[in-house]
Structures are given as structure tokens and as C-alpha cells.
Write a protein that holds these residues in place. Structure first.
Motif, mmCIF file in Angstrom:
data_model
loop_
_atom_site.group_PDB
_atom_site.id
_atom_site.type_symbol
_atom_site.label_atom_id
_atom_site.label_comp_id
_atom_site.label_asym_id
_atom_site.label_seq_id
_atom_site.Cartn_x
_atom_site.Cartn_y
_atom_site.Cartn_z
ATOM 1 N N GLY A 17 28.086 13.029 88.365
ATOM 2 C CA GLY A 17 29.276 12.961 87.545
ATOM 3 C C GLY A 17 29.097 13.451 86.128
ATOM 4 O O GLY A 17 29.977 13.237 85.285
ATOM 5 N N ASN A 18 27.991 14.134 85.846
ATOM 6 C CA ASN A 18 27.780 14.668 84.500
ATOM 7 C C ASN A 18 28.392 16.053 84.368
ATOM 8 O O ASN A 18 28.403 16.851 85.301
ATOM 9 N N TYR A 19 28.904 16.336 83.162
ATOM 10 C CA TYR A 19 29.486 17.633 82.885
ATOM 11 C C TYR A 19 28.388 18.676 82.703
ATOM 12 O O TYR A 19 27.348 18.415 82.085
ATOM 13 N N VAL A 20 28.667 19.863 83.215
ATOM 14 C CA VAL A 20 27.813 21.028 82.997
ATOM 15 C C VAL A 20 28.707 22.119 82.425
ATOM 16 O O VAL A 20 29.722 22.467 83.034
ATOM 17 N N LEU A 21 28.345 22.654 81.248
ATOM 18 C CA LEU A 21 29.184 23.653 80.630
ATOM 19 C C LEU A 21 28.340 24.718 79.945
ATOM 20 O O LEU A 21 27.138 24.534 79.722
ATOM 21 N N TYR A 22 28.978 25.830 79.645
ATOM 22 C CA TYR A 22 28.335 26.940 78.962
ATOM 23 C C TYR A 22 28.856 27.001 77.538
ATOM 24 O O TYR A 22 30.074 26.950 77.296
ATOM 25 N N ALA A 23 27.924 27.088 76.573
ATOM 26 C CA ALA A 23 28.281 27.196 75.161
ATOM 27 C C ALA A 23 27.097 27.801 74.420
ATOM 28 O O ALA A 23 26.036 28.048 75.007
ATOM 29 N N ASP A 24 27.260 28.040 73.111
ATOM 30 C CA ASP A 24 26.161 28.630 72.343
ATOM 31 C C ASP A 24 25.482 27.610 71.448
ATOM 32 O O ASP A 24 24.646 27.943 70.619
ATOM 33 N N ASN A 25 25.854 26.313 71.619
ATOM 34 C CA ASN A 25 25.209 25.275 70.823
ATOM 35 C C ASN A 25 25.548 23.911 71.428
ATOM 36 O O ASN A 25 26.454 23.800 72.265
ATOM 37 N N ALA A 26 24.838 22.898 71.010
ATOM 38 C CA ALA A 26 25.143 21.544 71.454
ATOM 39 C C ALA A 26 26.455 21.086 70.832
ATOM 40 O O ALA A 26 26.795 21.477 69.704
ATOM 41 N N PRO A 27 27.234 20.246 71.519
ATOM 42 C CA PRO A 27 28.517 19.790 70.976
ATOM 43 C C PRO A 27 28.342 18.990 69.697
ATOM 44 O O PRO A 27 27.364 18.242 69.535
ATOM 45 N N ALA B 181 25.180 10.347 78.502
ATOM 46 C CA ALA B 181 23.816 10.767 78.820
ATOM 47 C C ALA B 181 23.785 11.490 80.166
ATOM 48 O O ALA B 181 24.370 11.031 81.144
ATOM 49 N N GLY B 182 23.091 12.629 80.176
ATOM 50 C CA GLY B 182 23.007 13.444 81.375
ATOM 51 C C GLY B 182 23.866 14.682 81.325
ATOM 52 O O GLY B 182 23.676 15.615 82.118
ATOM 53 N N ASP B 183 24.889 14.732 80.428
ATOM 54 C CA ASP B 183 25.691 15.942 80.278
ATOM 55 C C ASP B 183 24.803 17.089 79.801
ATOM 56 O O ASP B 183 23.831 16.884 79.063
ATOM 57 N N GLN B 184 25.146 18.308 80.212
ATOM 58 C CA GLN B 184 24.267 19.456 79.974
ATOM 59 C C GLN B 184 25.061 20.641 79.472
ATOM 60 O O GLN B 184 26.159 20.934 79.970
ATOM 61 N N VAL B 185 24.498 21.337 78.482
ATOM 62 C CA VAL B 185 25.038 22.596 77.991
ATOM 63 C C VAL B 185 24.032 23.697 78.293
ATOM 64 O O VAL B 185 22.850 23.591 77.917
ATOM 65 N N ILE B 186 24.490 24.734 78.980
ATOM 66 C CA ILE B 186 23.668 25.907 79.256
ATOM 67 C C ILE B 186 24.083 27.014 78.299
ATOM 68 O O ILE B 186 25.280 27.258 78.106
ATOM 69 N N HIS B 187 23.079 27.656 77.681
ATOM 70 C CA HIS B 187 23.378 28.715 76.712
ATOM 71 C C HIS B 187 24.178 29.815 77.405
ATOM 72 O O HIS B 187 23.782 30.332 78.447
#
Length: 695
Positions: free
Chosen positions: A644-654, A661-667
Motif C-alpha cells: 500500500g505504499n506510493y511509488v512515484l517519479y520525481a526529481d527530488n524528495a517531497p 514510511a515505505g513510500d518511494q520516489v524514483i528519480h
């Protein structure tokens, strides 16, 4: 022993009273009024009725009585001529005190007949009652008797079966409850609380056969005891060919009413009227009312303040309404089965009369528990009652603004439509509309397997439209499936239209939950979008729909302006028709797009603006300039893992928003030496994020 006429029997001085007397005719040769009479020496009180009871003027102690099986009298026995010339009013009045048969012929009435006794009336198929000479009244009225009226002595709640009041009743009586000042519909000063109840027994308080519908305070309620009239009428035909103000057949305070295969034509007010009837069935009736009344109210069948009524089969046509329900207090449990309704609308012009388009099928706002099954409505319906079921019906509009319109004025209630088709070929595109008084709350709207054919031009904003011109109302639950529409013409350039719309004219609508599924929302005409949805709050789920449009911009809108609305789009086909076109989502709380096919747009497939959380996963996107145009989106999530954790694409941490805890940002633009991404290690706003290391 034989005499010629009934009058001879009345005036004879030398008849043998111990013998039967054969009478050749009522008054004239071959008039069908003759018969056999015997002398009843014990009867000194019966009134001479000029048909079955004859009083001899020379002998007060006895009566001549017609010999028959007792099942029904013949109107010819009472002197009815049936030639269309002689006045048969008196003869029919006398005959209707009994179960009656009317043989073939044309029977002329010149004044109102009121029948207050139970009656079974059978008519030959070629019998006609001509009421052309009645210009200011009803032709036939069958009416029960109000025995008493007194105050209610103890408050009543819904479901109560004991009624306490100072009055006497007998089994089979009907009790009418009605408030003096408290309104059932607060918006209409003529719609009071009230209902009808059948008496079961009396032991102290009065016990009724079933629980009451409403609540009644003793201080504001009148209890009336009614001795109802039981009426069965078969094959009756009433005809008129003149103007004036005239009703055909009316039953007031009836119980177990049956009107079978009856026809009323040419009247200019109401062909059939049921008022305060408890239990009635109208089978295979015909009403054709095409004479214009002075005041413009003309119905084929009117049902007023009645309960447990079944209208089965038949054709009803009025100047205004084919069938209409209303009254001082609510109609309840009204079923329409396999009937056809129509109207003459707009009616022919008449000086001093103002008309406006109205629906052939009408129910006023003081009613509930209505059913329509296999109904064919030929010029629009306006249903203002609540708790309505519609199935296997056809609705057409010739000049009314919609094929079918709901406009409930009282909160609560459900509205269900199953297997309904619509046809609107005038330049006015609406077929089904739900609108409600501002401030109301409706429990449920369910629409399943609806099809529509519309012309496509005109001023209505949508084919299927849920809206209100001002204020706000709330729908607790909306379930829509298998919706489709065929549009025949391009829309007006100045007014973009949609196949389906909620809140097109106002921003005050809210829903608890809305589900739209398995629908064909596709149009190849210019200036037609797929949907326009604007709600203040609610949970929206749209799935398994085929959506396409060739409009040059904004194929569809889903607007909220409030984060209290959450939207899920899944397994849909969202086609832009190879135009500069897109599906727009604006201002909601959470938007989820998953497993959709988004295709064929010379712009982006989807535009998202001012949405705190946008989740897009597993969508198939093809032949679009860019998948998404995103503005003011706080979180753009492209996936959710198995925990149930979010996985998203961005150029920096929110740096804003709530994360766990467990949410992930991929560059989103990886390069040698750049960070792989970031992982939330402590929940919060925005939480604690740690880089995952360089590439």
C-alpha cells in the motif's frame, strides 16, 4: 293474466293478486321493459321504482315485484329507450340502485347521476351512454358516504395499527386520517399529511388492517369514518361531442373498485377520476379527451389521494395529461402496467386560455411508491413523487422538454430505472432528467440499461442530466450502468453538450457515492462531449466505459473544487477522436486512474489540475502528444506496491504533503552520479526521507 304496460299494472283495479301477471312492455311496443310480476302482500314500504317494484294505486297493502334471478336488472325494465333521442337519465338512475345490465343502444343523459350503493355494472359492447347534453357537471359519480369526522385522541407513529378517536365503525369501513395544518410537502400549501386505512375490528380503540405510513399528532388530525362504495363496471362506453366543462366517470370513496374495458371519449375535463379510493384496478381503459376546456385542465385518468391502485393496459390521452396523480393528501402504491399515455400538446388555441408544454404522464409531489412497468409514454413525463420504480418502458417527447423528468419536492426516496428506452427527435436533446428542490436529500438513484435516440440540437445541456438550477441537493447513492445514447445531429457551437451530466447548471450537488459502469458514452457529432460531472463531495467510481468524442477541446470535465471528492477511473477506454481533445479533472481530493486505455488525441490524453493526490497506474496510452498535463498536483503517484505504499517519479524528495514510511520516489531523469531515488523512513508531513544512493 296479462297487461300491456307497467302503468297498467300500477292502475289496474281487477287483477287477481294470487296469480302472476305478464306485462308486455314498459311503455311502448318492443321497448324490452316487459316481464313477469307477482304480488307481495307483505310489502307495504318499498318505493315504486318503475322497473322492478310497482305500487298499485288502488291497493296500499302490497307491491307487484318483477320475477328475475336477482343478479342484475336491465335498464330497459325501467323505461330506458336507448335510441339516442329520449332522455334516459331517470331510468338509469333507478336501475343503478341494483347490479345492472345495459344492452346495446345509445342512452342519453342530460344530468348528473350519483350512485351511493355498491354496484356491479355490465354493458353490451354496443352500448353507449351519450352525455353530450351535460355541459357543467360529471356524468356518472359513484360515491361512498362520510359517516362521521372527529379529532384524533392519541398521537400516531408510522406502523401504528390502533387508532383512538370518539367514533363508531364497522368492519370494512375506511378511516381517513388528515392533518389540519401540517403539510406533507412543506413547499405546497395544499398538500397535507393524510392516508386511508381499512377497519379490521373495534375493541376500545379502532384496529386497522395494516400499519399507517405517516405520523399524526392528535392536536392537528381529523379522523373521518367512510362507508365506501364497492364498484365494478365492465365494458362501459361514455361519449360526448360538445363543449362545456364535463367529467365522464368518477369514483369517490371507493373500495375494491374495478373498471374493466371502459371507454370515455370527447369529454373536456377528466375522462376517469378516482378520488380517495382504497384499492382500485383499472383494466384496458380508453380515454380520448380532445375537447378543449375553458380552464385548460384535461386528463385521461386522474387519481387523487388514493392508495393501492393498479392501472393495467389501455390508452389514455388528454389535452394536458394522459394520466395524472395528485390530491389533497398523498397517493400511495400506484402501479402502471402496460399502459399507453399521450396528450394533445400544445392543444389548439382558444381565446383567453394560456397553455405551456406539459408531459403526458404526470405525478404531483404528494405521492410515493409508484411503479411503471411496460409503459409507453408518447410525449414526456414529469414525475414529482418519490419512491419510484420504472422498468421495461418507452418514453418519447414530441414537444415536452424531456422524455422523462423527475422533480421530487420532498426529501428521501429512491428512483430506479431498468431497461428503459428514450426517443427525442425534436431539437431538444434531454431524455432523462433528475432535479430536486434545493436543500433536499435523496436516498438513491439507480439507472440500468438505458438507451436513447436524440436529435441533438437545442438548448438542453445533456442527454442524461442530473441537475438543479439553484441551491444544492444531496444524493446518498447513485448507481448507473449500461447507459448509451445515439445523437443524430451536431450540437450548437455556442452550447457544448454532453451525453451524461451531473451539476452542469449548478455547483451545489453532492453525493455519498456514485458508480458509473459498463456504459457506451461515444458520440461522433460536433460540439458533443462525453460527460460533465461537477459535485461538491462524494466518492466517484467510473469503470468499464467506452468514451469517445470528436469535440475540438475538453471532451469531458470532472470538476469538484473541493478535496472532499475522490475519483477512481478504471478499465475505461478514453478516446479523443484524433482531435485537439482531452479528459479534464479539476479540483478533487484524490484521483486514481488505473488500467485505462487513453488514446487518439493531438494534445494530452488527460489534463489534471489542482488535485492534491493523483495516482496513475497500469494505463495503456497511445497516439497522444503527452499522456498527462499536470498543474498544481501535490502528489503524482505512478504506482502502489503490495503493502500500500506510493511509488512515484520525481526529481527530488517531497517537501509538502502527508506521507508514510515505505513510500518511494524514483528519480524521473536518472543519470550517472544522480540519486537513484528517495525512501520515506518516518511518516509525517512531509515525513523523513532518505536518499537511496547515487547511480
Amino acid at each position: 293474466m296479462t297487461v300491456v304496460t307497467l302503468n297498467d299494472l300500477r292502475t289496474a283495479t281487477s287483477l287477481v293478486l294470487t296469480e302472476a301477471c305478464h306485462v308486455l312492455q314498459h311503455s311502448l311496443p318492443g321497448d324490452g321493459g316487459g316481464g313477469v310480476f307477482t304480488w307481495d302482500a307483505t310489502d307495504t314500504v318499498s318505493v315504486d321504482n318503475n322497473g322492478t317494484i310497482i305500487k298499485n294505486i288502488n291497493n296500499a297493502n302490497g307491491r307487484w315485484k318483477r320475477v328475475y334471478d336477482g343478479r342484475a336488472v336491465n335498464v330497459k325494465w325501467f323505461g330506458a329507450r336507448g335510441n339516442g333521442i329520449a332522455d334516459d337519465t331517470t331510468a338509469l338512475t333507478q336501475a343503478f340502485r341494483y347490479n345492472t345490465f345495459i344492452p346495446a343502444g345509445r342512452y342519453k343523459l342530460t344530468s348528473l347521476i350519483i350512485v351511493s350503493n355498491d354496484i356491479i355494472l355490465h354493458c353490451d359492447k354496443d352500448a353507449v351512454i351519450d352525455i353530450s347534453d351535460i355541459t357543467t357537471d360529471t356524468a356518472l359519480v359513484f360515491k361512498g358516504t362520510v359517516v362521521s369526522s372527529s379529532p384524533l385522541l392519541a398521537d400516531l407513529n408510522p406502523g401504528s395499527k390502533e387508532i383512538n378517536f370518539a367514533g363508531s365503525v364497522q368492519r370494512g369501513d375506511v378511516i381517513r386520517l388528515q392533518t389540519k395544518t401540517i403539510l406533507w410537502n412543506p413547499l405546497n400549501s395544499q398538500h397535507f399529511k393524510g392516508e386511508l386505512c381499512e377497519v379490521e375490528s373495534q375493541a376500545g380503540s379502532i384496529r386497522i388492517t395494516s400499519g399507517i405510513y405517516d405520523s399524526y399528532p392528535a392536536a392537528d388530525t381529523i379522523v373521518s369514518v367512510i362507508r365506501p362504495v364497492a364498484v365494478e363496471i365492465n365494458n362501459l362506453t361514455i361519449f360526448s361531442n360538445s363543449g362545456g366543462y364535463r367529467l365522464g366517470l368518477r369514483v369517490i370513496n371507493g373500495r375494491n373498485v374495478l373498471l374493466r374495458n371502459c371507454t370515455v371519449t370527447g369529454v373536456n375535463e377528466r375522462a376517469f377520476d378516482l378520488t380517495e379510493c382504497l384499492g382500485a384496478r383499472v383494466e384496458d381503459g380508453t380515454a380520448i379527451c380532445d375537447n378543449l376546456p375553458a380552464n385548460g385542465t384535461n386528463y385521461g385518468l386522474a387519481v387523487n389521494s388514493s392508495q393501492d391502485v393498479i392501472i393495467h393496459g389501455g390508452y389514455y390521452k388528454g389535452i394536458r395529461h394522459g394520466i395524472a396523480t395528485g390530491g389533497t393528501f398523498p397517493c400511495r402504491n400506484i402501479k402502471h402496467i402496460a399502459v399507453t399515455v399521450d396528450n394533445v400538446n400544445p392543444p389548439p388555441e382558444k381565446p383567453g386560455t394560456v397553455f405551456y408544454p406539459v408531459g403526458a404522464l404526470d405525478s404531483h409531489s404528494n405521492g410515493e411508491f409508484f411503479e411503471y412497468h411496460q409503459v409507453k409514454c408518447l410525449n414526456g413525463a414529469l414525475l414529482q413523487s418519490r419512491n419510484i420504480k420504472i422498468s421495461d418502458c418507452f418514453f418519447r417527447s414530441c414537444n415536452y422538454r424531456s422524455c422523462l423528468e423527475f422533480y421530487p419536492e420532498v426529501s428521501g426516496g429512491y428512483y430506479t430505472l431498468n431497461n428503459v428506452s428514450f426517443e427525442n427527435l425534436i431539437d431538444n436533446c434531454a431524455v432523462a432528467v433528475l432535479a430536486a428542490r434545493e436543500g433536499n436529500t435523496l436516498d438513491m438513484l439507480a439507472m440500468n440499461n438505458l438507451t436513447a435516440i436524440v436529435a441533438g440540437d437545442g438548448v438542453q445541456p445533456a442527454v442524461y442530466n442530473i441537475d438543479q438550477s439553484a441551491g444544492a441537493f444531496h444524493l446518498k447513492q447513485v448507481q448507473i450502468s449500461d447507459l448509451s445514447a445515439t445523437v443524430l445531429k451536431d450540437g450548437l457551437p455556442a452550447l457544448k453538450k454532453h451525453l451524461f451530466a451531473i451539476g452542469r447548471g449548478t455547483n451545489g450537488i453532492s453525493v455519498g457515492s456514485l458508480t458509473l459502469s459498463s456504459s457506451y458514452l461515444s458520440c461522433d457529432k460536433q460540439n458533443w462531449g462525453v460527460y460533465y460531472i461537477r459535485v461538491q463531495r462524494g466518492e466517484l467510481n467510473i469503470s468499464r466505459c467506452l468514451m469517445s468524442s470528436i469535440v475540438t477541446q475538453d471532451a469531458s470535465f470532472l470538476l469538484s473544487y473541493t478535496p472532499a471528492t475522490n475519483v477512481t477511473f478504471s478499465e475505461n477506454v478514453m478516446d479523443g477522436g484524433n482531435q485537439f481533445n482531452f479528459y479534464q479533472f479539476l479540483g478533487m481530493g484524490t484521483l486514481r486512474l488505473s488500467q485505462n486505455i487513453i488514446r487518439n488525441s493531438t494534445r494530452s490524453g488527460v489534463m489534471v489540475n489542482n488535485v492534491p493526490l493523483f495516482i496513475a497506474s497500469d494505463n495503456i496510452i497511445s497516439n497522444v502528444t503527452s499522456p498527462f498535463e499536470i498543474t498544481n498536483v501535490e502528489k503524482f503517484v505512478t504506482g502502489i506496491n503490495q503493502w500500500g505504499n506510493y511509488v512515484l517519479y520525481a526529481d527530488n524528495a517531497p517537501s509538502t504533503g502527508v506521507w508514510k514510511a515505505g513510500d518511494q520516489v524514483i528519480h524521473k531523469a536518472p543519470a550517472a552520479g544522480s540519486q537513484k531515488g528517495w525512501r520515506c523512513i518516518a511518516s509525517g508531513t512531509p515525513g523523513t526521507w532518505k536518499a537511496e544512493g547515487a547511480l
